[in-house]
Design an enzyme around this catalytic site. Structure first.
Site, PDB file in Angstrom:
ATOM      1  N   GLU A 242       0.822  -1.211   0.000  1.00  0.00           N
ATOM      2  CA  GLU A 242       0.000   0.000   0.000  1.00  0.00           C
ATOM      3  C   GLU A 242       0.855   1.260   0.000  1.00  0.00           C
ATOM      4  O   GLU A 242       0.596   2.199  -0.759  1.00  0.00           O
ATOM      5  CB  GLU A 242      -0.931  -0.015   1.212  1.00  0.00           C
ATOM      6  CG  GLU A 242      -1.916   1.157   1.225  1.00  0.00           C
ATOM      7  CD  GLU A 242      -2.992   0.991   2.282  1.00  0.00           C
ATOM      8  OE1 GLU A 242      -3.822   0.072   2.140  1.00  0.00           O
ATOM      9  OE2 GLU A 242      -3.001   1.773   3.240  1.00  0.00           O
ATOM     10  N   ARG A 268      -3.756  32.679 -18.186  1.00  0.00           N
ATOM     11  CA  ARG A 268      -4.188  33.740 -17.271  1.00  0.00           C
ATOM     12  C   ARG A 268      -3.254  34.935 -17.402  1.00  0.00           C
ATOM     13  O   ARG A 268      -2.031  34.810 -17.274  1.00  0.00           O
ATOM     14  CB  ARG A 268      -4.182  33.200 -15.838  1.00  0.00           C
ATOM     15  CG  ARG A 268      -4.420  34.230 -14.744  1.00  0.00           C
ATOM     16  CD  ARG A 268      -5.816  34.774 -14.759  1.00  0.00           C
ATOM     17  NE  ARG A 268      -6.078  35.563 -13.552  1.00  0.00           N
ATOM     18  CZ  ARG A 268      -7.117  36.379 -13.415  1.00  0.00           C
ATOM     19  NH1 ARG A 268      -7.987  36.520 -14.413  1.00  0.00           N
ATOM     20  NH2 ARG A 268      -7.293  37.053 -12.300  1.00  0.00           N
ATOM     21  N   GLN A 279       8.192  35.446 -12.081  1.00  0.00           N
ATOM     22  CA  GLN A 279       9.063  34.464 -11.443  1.00  0.00           C
ATOM     23  C   GLN A 279       8.392  33.798 -10.246  1.00  0.00           C
ATOM     24  O   GLN A 279       8.590  32.599  -9.999  1.00  0.00           O
ATOM     25  CB  GLN A 279      10.370  35.125 -11.010  1.00  0.00           C
ATOM     26  CG  GLN A 279      11.441  34.148 -10.576  1.00  0.00           C
ATOM     27  CD  GLN A 279      12.728  34.841 -10.193  1.00  0.00           C
ATOM     28  OE1 GLN A 279      12.828  35.432  -9.110  1.00  0.00           O
ATOM     29  NE2 GLN A 279      13.712  34.811 -11.078  1.00  0.00           N
TER      30      GLN A 279
END
Length: 379
Positions: A242, A268, A279
């Protein structure tokens, strides 16, 4: 040291990714809708419920690394991370203990249905007083003629309300130290088994979770995993699968959200230019990529160690820690990159953050992983 995939591995990944995207197209991530039997059966048809189970019982017969590749594709292609988690809990915490430790009768009874999608399995170990410390379970199993009688309640069983079969653990000899616990395979239809209603939770909402109670539930000897007293070893064996392979789904999630962030940063615009030109945004995305690739390499290394058959505790703990902490940090970064849109449900970013939070809790918390690493280093 080779980092490239074989043609077969690449074809399996690409095929799984395409099939998952077709079967589970993006909808409204985050909705409180549990997976359906139809969803589950579809996953069985795609071979995703039995990846690491033996081919003799309907499984894929894959090793840990090839299994992780497929789970990674599932996590990348399916935005319903709760479903991805439910699949992994079913396969690694339940299917693998049955495949490796159950009697032939039990394997033939349950594994084909688990691999094919007819059966759902739930791992019942967590109790209200036993989370990280599972050495003193309050659920008990008393020896009787022909089997055992279970009594007590498990508090948090993923897939529990929907499950047809449970892999559970109970105290059989409180004075036996590390051999106090025994594992059992319990049919949901058995007398004395009661599954609670799903409870509301922060994330992984497509996977129902709830309590399971055993009241004088008889389990025949044939449904004991391994031998009495081996429950602790068997549980840790399942946790190895798991902690490594389940978290490949989170690597896939990180890939998917990273792609969304890059696309959003290009589209955007603020202050007359795409936000990716700032940056502060581009470096945040670079850090997301760094975390994802670092975690991926550690996860592949852990799976490689498992496939070799050597000691893998350290590699698995490092992998689980890197993936879970990395994906949580990256999903918070994704919300910041998307801004107000990231706080809304439409793009699925806030759902990804909620789904990432429990990654640092289940399968052993991050602090437990750090303890394992320290112990492996001799501290």
């Amino acid at each position: 040291m080779k980092f490239d995939w074989t043609d077969e591995q690449r074809a399996r990944y690409d095929g799984t990714l395409a099939a998952v995207r077709e079967a589970f197209p993006p909808g409204a991530p985050g909705a409180q809708e549990y997976y359906s039997r139809k969803d589950w059966q579809r996953l069985g048809e795609l071979g995703l419920l039995g990846l690491s189970l033996p081919a003799a019982y309907g499984g894929g017969g894959l090793g840990a690394l090839d299994t992780a590749h497929a789970v990674e594709a599932l996590g990348r292609g399916c935005a319903e991370t709760g479903l991805v988690f439910g699949v992994s809990a079913h396969l690694f915490a339940c299917g693998m203990p049955i495949a490796d430790f159950a009697t032939e009768e039990v394997k033939r009874r349950f594994l084909p249905g688990m691999a094919g999608g007819e059966l759902i399995a739930g791992n019942a170990i967590t109790e209200s007083g036993a989370g990280s410390d599972v050495s003193g379970l309050s659920v008990t199993a008393e020896r009787v003629t022909g089997g055992w009688v279970l009594n007590g309640e498990k508090s948090f069983v993923s897939n529990g309300p929907a499950a047809d079969v449970y892999v559970t653990y109970a105290t059989t000899d409180a004075k036996a130290g590390p051999f106090a616990t025994t594992g059992f395979v319990v049919d949901r239809a058995s007398a004395g088994v009661g599954a609670g209603e799903p409870f509301e939770k922060m994330g992984l909402r497509q996977c129902p979770a709830g309590s399971v109670r055993f009241d004088d539930c008889f389990v025949p000897d044939a449904q004991v995993l391994g031998a009495p007293g081996q429950g602790g070893v068997i549980f840790q064996h399942s946790m190895g699968w798991e902690r490594a392979c389940l978290f490949a789904g989170y690597v896939g999630l990180a890939d998917r959200v990273l792609e969304q962030c890059v696309a959003h940063a290009k589209e955007r615009r603020q202050f007359g230019r795409p936000i990716g030109k700032f940056q502060a945004v581009s470096h945040r995305i670079a850090e997301m990529k760094l975390r994802t690739e670092s975690a991926r390499l550690l996860l592949y290394r852990a799976c490689w160690e498992m496939d070799r058959g050597g000691p893998a505790t350290l590699a698995i703990a490092l992998s689980k820690l890197a993936v879970s902490e990395g994906v949580l940090t990256s999903m918070l970064d994704a919300v910041r990159i998307f801004g107000g849109r990231g706080y809304q449900q439409a793009d699925g970013i806030e759902a990804a953050l909620r789904d990432a939070v429990p990654a640092v809790l289940f399968s052993g918390t991050s602090d437990i992983q750090r303890e394992l690493v320290a112990r492996e280093l001799g501290l």
